[in-house]
Design a protein around this motif. Structure first.
Motif, mmCIF file in Angstrom:
data_model
loop_
_atom_site.group_PDB
_atom_site.id
_atom_site.type_symbol
_atom_site.label_atom_id
_atom_site.label_comp_id
_atom_site.label_asym_id
_atom_site.label_seq_id
_atom_site.Cartn_x
_atom_site.Cartn_y
_atom_site.Cartn_z
ATOM 1 N N UNK A 1 0.644 -1.258 0.030
ATOM 2 C CA UNK A 1 0.105 0.129 0.082
ATOM 3 C C UNK A 1 0.775 1.323 0.018
ATOM 4 N N UNK A 2 2.116 1.201 -0.559
ATOM 5 C CA UNK A 2 2.631 2.704 -0.914
ATOM 6 C C UNK A 2 1.993 3.422 -1.784
ATOM 7 N N UNK A 3 1.700 4.663 -1.558
ATOM 8 C CA UNK A 3 1.069 5.528 -2.431
ATOM 9 C C UNK A 3 1.940 6.282 -3.375
ATOM 10 N N UNK B 1 10.673 -8.294 -10.059
ATOM 11 C CA UNK B 1 9.635 -7.811 -9.481
ATOM 12 C C UNK B 1 8.116 -7.803 -10.105
ATOM 13 N N UNK B 2 7.223 -7.547 -9.109
ATOM 14 C CA UNK B 2 6.054 -7.674 -9.721
ATOM 15 C C UNK B 2 5.160 -6.372 -8.765
ATOM 16 N N UNK B 3 4.163 -5.765 -9.434
ATOM 17 C CA UNK B 3 3.427 -4.607 -8.765
ATOM 18 C C UNK B 3 1.856 -4.957 -9.001
ATOM 19 N N UNK B 4 1.168 -4.626 -8.014
ATOM 20 C CA UNK B 4 -0.257 -4.318 -8.120
ATOM 21 C C UNK B 4 -1.098 -3.129 -7.510
ATOM 22 N N UNK B 5 -1.950 -2.965 -8.088
ATOM 23 C CA UNK B 5 -2.851 -1.770 -7.066
ATOM 24 C C UNK B 5 -3.811 -2.159 -6.470
ATOM 25 N N UNK B 6 -4.150 -1.489 -5.188
ATOM 26 C CA UNK B 6 -5.543 -2.000 -4.502
ATOM 27 C C UNK B 6 -6.292 -0.879 -4.387
#
Length: 85
Positions: free
Chosen positions: A42-44, A61-66
């Motif tokens: 949950x970094x903004x 790496x992998x990144x997703x949004x919440x």
């Protein structure tokens, strides 16, 4: 991305289509020993600095949004992100 001897800085853009509400934050995992390991939740910001990495080493790496509806699909980097020597 940018890198130096023991750091990689990932950057990304906010998704155009966020479906069900504003993004709460982004989650980032690193691939290590055949496992995905969460390094932040949950970094903004639209960037993240990963430190204490090994020099001259490739990383994935992998990144997703919440948002309020849950998590998006992951975007996975290829394995060519490398620290310098």
């Amino acid at each position: 991305y940018t890198s130096n001897i023991n750091t990689i800085v990932l950057t990304w853009e906010k998704p155009i289509d966020i479906n069900s509400g504003d993004i709460i934050g982004y989650n980032i995992d690193i691939y290590d020993n055949n496992n995905w390991i969460n390094i932040t939740s949950l970094t903004t910001d639209l960037f993240y600095r990963i430190t204490n990495l090994l020099p001259n080493t490739f990383y994935k790496f992998r990144i997703n949004a919440t948002n309020n509806s849950g998590d998006s699909n992951y975007i996975i980097t290829d394995s060519s992100l490398k620290t310098t020597s």
